[in-house]
Scaffold this active site. Structure first.
Site, mmCIF file in Angstrom:
data_model
loop_
_atom_site.group_PDB
_atom_site.id
_atom_site.type_symbol
_atom_site.label_atom_id
_atom_site.label_comp_id
_atom_site.label_asym_id
_atom_site.label_seq_id
_atom_site.Cartn_x
_atom_site.Cartn_y
_atom_site.Cartn_z
ATOM 1 N N ALA A 217 53.349 17.055 -3.722
ATOM 2 C CA ALA A 217 52.192 17.120 -2.821
ATOM 3 C C ALA A 217 52.418 16.442 -1.481
ATOM 4 C CB ALA A 217 50.965 16.503 -3.502
ATOM 5 N N THR B 254 55.807 21.472 2.478
ATOM 6 C CA THR B 254 55.028 22.568 1.900
ATOM 7 C C THR B 254 53.849 22.036 1.098
ATOM 8 O OG1 THR B 254 56.980 24.003 1.797
ATOM 9 C CG2 THR B 254 55.116 24.582 0.384
ATOM 10 N N GLY B 255 54.095 20.990 0.306
ATOM 11 C CA GLY B 255 53.029 20.423 -0.503
ATOM 12 C C GLY B 255 51.868 19.921 0.325
ATOM 13 N N LYS C 255 53.581 4.197 -2.506
ATOM 14 C CA LYS C 255 53.842 4.730 -1.173
ATOM 15 C C LYS C 255 52.532 4.980 -0.422
ATOM 16 C CE LYS C 255 58.302 6.896 -2.189
ATOM 17 N NZ LYS C 255 59.093 8.158 -2.192
ATOM 18 N N LYS D 6 66.268 28.925 -8.322
ATOM 19 C CA LYS D 6 64.857 29.225 -8.576
ATOM 20 C C LYS D 6 64.701 30.302 -9.649
ATOM 21 C CE LYS D 6 63.469 27.902 -3.876
ATOM 22 N NZ LYS D 6 62.462 26.879 -4.152
#
Length: 362
Positions: A12, A16-17, A43, A126
């Protein structure tokens, strides 16, 4: 009353997240959770997610299946956008998703269109995950997004747009006429907000993209917007194939070495979208994708010219600028043994049956 969909994001805080978080929260009918490694819980980015209303679930992808199943409790949709080197770590997550009753699993696609089987190593990594999901009979949707606006344009001689750039991107592949599909990174989350609640996309591949342009057209547009002349540095097909073969030889190491695989990613991307011309809607449809243009004709995507104007005005957001291998001021990857083997000019590779398969589709 709109039914709320419970979505768990993996990755996330990545580029892209982060776009997906934005898109789901903007849509307003999703309950969003993020799966975070225990060591990453402190973090600042995690605190920011919490402040935005994202539920944080702590679990490592290498945890036991029981722990992963518990982390996926009451989740409708899992969306993964993990790092390129971590693709196979989605396999235990998919197994847990099956046990947890997840209704849709969106594995980490989010790249350009390319066929499986020896063109792009990343695509093939992938595909291992995709095949495992299908063996589980787990409902899925695969989403690819083309080449980002944020990576598509060259630098200017003045250096005024370097702040927003990841790499110099100063090469035109071949004659620069290969059409390639582009998507604004900021739009990816908005596409996902539609795709994951659309019954038409269940157990399908979706190509979500904004526009199709050639490199020559991109250069022309940036010259128009910036008022600067941009040098056209053409790199021929044989050079790209040479780079691919050299990068593949250099990257045959284990465990994963980013300084060896990053040049391989770059070279194989250039081969796929620049030489072979894979990254376009027509080929996507041939490979079995549904396209965002057909699914969502009312979608208002970000305008590319307006984005370039933001870049030139100094108001665009840079990407990957906090990572060692991607600092904008470097303008290229640091010289190393692996990058030297990629960009050296003294070595040549003969055309063979295997190298012939790298060239453009006939």
């Amino acid at each position: 009353m709109t039914t709320r969909t419970r979505v768990l994001l993996v990755g996330a805080t990545g580029e892209t997240g982060s776009s997906i978080v934005d898109g789901l929260l903007e849509a307003g009918h999703f309950d969003v959770a993020a799966l975070i490694r225990p060591r990453s819980m402190i973090k600042p980015a995690i605190a920011t997610l919490r402040e935005r209303g994202v539920e944080i679930r702590s679990c490592d992808l290498q945890a036991s299946e029981e722990d992963l199943v518990q982390a996926l409790k009451n989740i409708d949709v899992v969306v993964s956008s993990i790092a390129p080197s971590e693709q196979e770590s989605q396999i235990p997550l998919a197994k847990a998703a099956k046990k947890a009753g997840v209704k849709r699993f969106v594995p980490c696609g989010f790249i350009t269109v390319a066929p499986p089987g020896g063109i792009m190593w990343l695509r093939d990594e992938k595909e291992k995950v995709y095949n495992h999901i299908k063996q589980l009979y787990l409902p899925y949707t695969i989403v690819d997004v083309g080449w980002w606006y944020q990576l598509s344009y060259p630098r200017l001689a003045s250096g005024k747009i370097d702040y927003a750039m990841t790499i110099a991107n100063d090469e035109i592949i071949g004659d620069g006429t290969a059409p390639t599909a582009l998507t604004d990174l900021r739009d990816i989350g908005r596409y996902i907000a539609r795709i994951i609640v659309d019954d038409r996309t269940l157990n399908k591949m979706v190509f979500a993209y904004n526009i199709v342009m050639t490199q020559n057209q991109i250069y022309d547009l940036l010259e128009e917007v910036s008022g600067e002349k941009i040098e056209r540095n053409h790199v021929h097909e044989e050079t790209i194939v040479h780079r691919v073969l050299a990068a593949r030889q250099s990257s045959e190491t284990y465990p994963f070495d980013p300084l060896k695989f990053i040049p391989r990613y770059i070279a194989e991307y250039q081969l796929s979208w620049g030489i072979r011309g894979d990254n376009n809607p027509e080929y996507a449809k041939y490979l079995g994708y549904l396209t965002s243009k057909d699914l969502y004709p009312d979608f208002k995507h970000s305008d590319f010219k307006e984005y370039l104007e933001m870049v030139c005005q100094g108001t665009a957001k840079g990407i990957y600028t906090g990572r060692i291998a991607s600092k904008a001021q470097q303008r290229s990857f640091p010289r190393t043994e692996s990058s030297d083997s990629l960009f050296s000019r003294g070595r040549t590779f003969p055309r063979t049956e295997s190298s012939d398969s790298l060239f453009g589709r006939v």
